[in-house]
Design a protein around this motif. Sequence first.
Motif, short mmCIF file in Angstrom:
data_model
loop_
_atom_site.label_atom_id
_atom_site.label_comp_id
_atom_site.label_asym_id
_atom_site.label_seq_id
_atom_site.Cartn_x
_atom_site.Cartn_y
_atom_site.Cartn_z
N THR A 62 146.41 -17.09 -5.58
CA THR A 62 146.47 -16.18 -6.77
C THR A 62 145.05 -16.70 -7.73
OG1 THR A 62 148.82 -16.38 -6.89
CG2 THR A 62 147.53 -15.68 -8.92
N HIS A 63 143.90 -16.00 -8.26
CA HIS A 63 142.92 -16.42 -8.66
C HIS A 63 142.39 -15.71 -9.61
CE1 HIS A 63 141.61 -13.43 -5.37
NE2 HIS A 63 140.76 -13.14 -6.27
N LEU A 64 141.55 -15.91 -10.45
CA LEU A 64 141.02 -15.30 -11.59
C LEU A 64 139.51 -14.85 -11.17
CD1 LEU A 64 141.21 -16.06 -15.15
CD2 LEU A 64 139.27 -15.80 -14.38
N ASP A 65 139.01 -13.84 -11.21
CA ASP A 65 137.63 -13.33 -11.18
C ASP A 65 137.06 -13.11 -12.61
OD1 ASP A 65 138.00 -13.17 -8.32
OD2 ASP A 65 138.64 -10.90 -8.55
N ALA A 66 135.89 -14.01 -12.86
CA ALA A 66 135.02 -13.66 -13.86
C ALA A 66 133.96 -12.59 -13.60
CB ALA A 66 134.28 -15.02 -14.23
N PRO A 67 133.42 -11.95 -14.66
CA PRO A 67 132.64 -10.98 -14.67
C PRO A 67 131.33 -11.31 -13.73
CG PRO A 67 133.33 -11.43 -17.01
CD PRO A 67 133.62 -12.50 -16.16
N ILE A 68 131.02 -12.23 -13.74
CA ILE A 68 129.75 -12.55 -12.59
C ILE A 68 130.24 -12.39 -11.50
CG2 ILE A 68 130.22 -15.08 -12.36
CD1 ILE A 68 126.84 -13.64 -13.14
N HIS A 69 131.46 -12.37 -10.89
CA HIS A 69 131.89 -12.04 -9.44
C HIS A 69 131.15 -10.76 -8.96
CE1 HIS A 69 133.83 -12.02 -5.85
NE2 HIS A 69 135.16 -11.31 -6.39
N PHE A 70 131.35 -9.79 -9.63
CA PHE A 70 130.44 -8.61 -9.28
C PHE A 70 129.28 -8.10 -10.16
CE2 PHE A 70 133.79 -8.13 -6.23
CZ PHE A 70 133.73 -6.74 -5.79
N PHE A 179 144.72 -8.12 -2.57
CA PHE A 179 143.15 -8.99 -2.27
C PHE A 179 142.50 -8.13 -3.51
CE2 PHE A 179 144.60 -10.02 2.19
CZ PHE A 179 144.68 -11.30 1.73
N ASP A 180 142.49 -6.90 -3.60
CA ASP A 180 141.58 -5.84 -4.07
C ASP A 180 142.09 -5.10 -5.22
OD1 ASP A 180 139.43 -6.86 -2.46
OD2 ASP A 180 140.05 -5.55 -0.99
N THR A 181 141.12 -4.74 -6.25
CA THR A 181 141.53 -4.07 -7.44
C THR A 181 141.56 -2.63 -6.58
OG1 THR A 181 139.90 -5.11 -8.61
CG2 THR A 181 140.77 -3.14 -9.68
N ASP A 182 140.63 -2.35 -5.91
CA ASP A 182 140.80 -0.73 -5.06
C ASP A 182 141.73 -0.87 -4.24
OD1 ASP A 182 137.74 0.43 -6.02
OD2 ASP A 182 138.05 -1.68 -6.17
N ALA A 183 142.44 0.58 -4.21
CA ALA A 183 143.18 0.79 -2.81
C ALA A 183 142.41 0.59 -1.65
CB ALA A 183 143.96 2.09 -2.87
N ALA A 184 142.74 0.24 -0.82
CA ALA A 184 142.08 0.08 0.86
C ALA A 184 141.56 1.32 1.13
CB ALA A 184 143.26 -0.56 1.84
N ALA A 192 132.48 0.83 -1.22
CA ALA A 192 132.22 -0.02 -2.37
C ALA A 192 133.57 -0.52 -3.00
CB ALA A 192 131.09 0.29 -3.04
N LEU A 193 133.78 -1.50 -3.89
CA LEU A 193 135.06 -1.76 -4.73
C LEU A 193 134.66 -1.22 -6.13
CD1 LEU A 193 136.00 -5.32 -3.23
CD2 LEU A 193 137.35 -3.05 -2.91
N LEU A 194 134.70 0.04 -6.30
CA LEU A 194 134.19 0.66 -7.40
C LEU A 194 135.15 0.26 -8.77
CD1 LEU A 194 133.12 4.29 -6.43
CD2 LEU A 194 131.69 2.25 -6.57
N ALA A 195 136.38 0.15 -8.44
CA ALA A 195 137.51 -0.13 -9.44
C ALA A 195 137.03 -1.46 -10.06
CB ALA A 195 138.79 0.09 -8.98
N GLU A 196 137.02 -2.52 -8.96
CA GLU A 196 136.74 -3.88 -9.40
C GLU A 196 135.36 -4.09 -10.26
OE1 GLU A 196 136.96 -8.25 -7.43
OE2 GLU A 196 137.88 -6.65 -6.26
N TYR A 197 134.39 -3.47 -9.76
CA TYR A 197 133.19 -3.42 -10.31
C TYR A 197 133.32 -2.95 -11.93
CZ TYR A 197 128.12 -3.21 -11.62
OH TYR A 197 127.11 -3.55 -12.13
N TYR A 198 134.16 -1.84 -11.92
CA TYR A 198 134.14 -1.48 -13.39
C TYR A 198 135.11 -2.36 -14.31
CZ TYR A 198 136.01 1.25 -17.43
OH TYR A 198 136.47 1.66 -18.45
N VAL A 199 136.10 -2.98 -13.82
CA VAL A 199 136.87 -3.89 -14.68
C VAL A 199 135.82 -5.24 -15.08
CG1 VAL A 199 138.70 -5.60 -14.65
CG2 VAL A 199 138.79 -3.33 -13.49
N LEU A 200 135.01 -5.58 -13.93
CA LEU A 200 134.21 -6.70 -14.48
C LEU A 200 133.26 -6.63 -15.13
CD1 LEU A 200 134.88 -8.83 -10.99
CD2 LEU A 200 136.15 -9.17 -13.26
N ALA A 201 132.52 -5.25 -15.19
CA ALA A 201 131.45 -4.74 -16.09
C ALA A 201 131.99 -4.47 -17.46
CB ALA A 201 131.03 -3.41 -15.64
N GLN A 202 133.39 -4.52 -17.65
CA GLN A 202 134.02 -4.62 -19.16
C GLN A 202 133.76 -5.84 -19.78
OE1 GLN A 202 134.41 -1.30 -20.04
NE2 GLN A 202 133.83 -1.27 -17.93
#
Length: 245
Positions: A62-70, A179-184, A192-202
């Motif tokens: 269980t982990h926290l992703d900071a914006p810089i991750h993506f 594991f991922d924001t996006d459905a597999a 690409a993980l478009l949903a994950e990028y979108y979240v961290l871009a906020q």
Amino acid sequence: MNNELMQAIQLLKEKKWVDLTHTFGPASPHFSAFDAAEFDTLFNHDQGFFAQSFKFPGQYGTHLDAPIHFVRDTRYLDELGLKELVLPLVVIDQSVEVKNNPDFTLEVEHILEFEREHGKIEAGSFVALRTDWSKRWPNHEDFDNKDADENSHAPGWSVAALTFLFEERNIQAIGHETFDTDAAVDYQKNGALLAEYYVLAQDTYQVELLTNLDQVPAKGAVIFNIVPKAEKASGFPVRSFAILP
């Protein structure tokens, strides 16, 4: 002594607390591109004290992703403010849908359906997607859920749903059990993980591999995401927990 503060702590301790964090180790499920964690004993009690060395990617357990991750030129983990890590918790339960369809993707219509039952999602909330995927832990094979062609099938968020939450509801952060924001299937389709990028871009964070969301109400709880302050880190294992109303 601040009596008001002491009373607040006493009140909180009378409530039910739910651990939203998996215990993790070398054998735990993890993102396929990463090596398994390594836990080594440096000294034992016969040598005077027990001490260990831990080696694992920042995105482990269980982990926290900071914006810089993506996203380039955004905030690191140690730049997140303390008050960002404690938020009102909203849990959108789609566990039945996921049981019937592991490729489930949360869409705007599912959020509106949730709001019809529970009321509008408040600004500043941490919104968690409950899928009960965490119940597959600690079986790596069940977590990956691959078909005969080695393609994974796991649920996730659509970019449209996330855009609605961040731009129409002004939420603060999100979390999920996978594991991922996006459905597999979306990752396989988009490459690409478009949903994950979108979240961290906020300019915010997300928490992955949450557990025990089935013990938390749809609304009214508060989530605490207590994370080490590693310098210039893209993410780190987190101790997430909820205090129930």
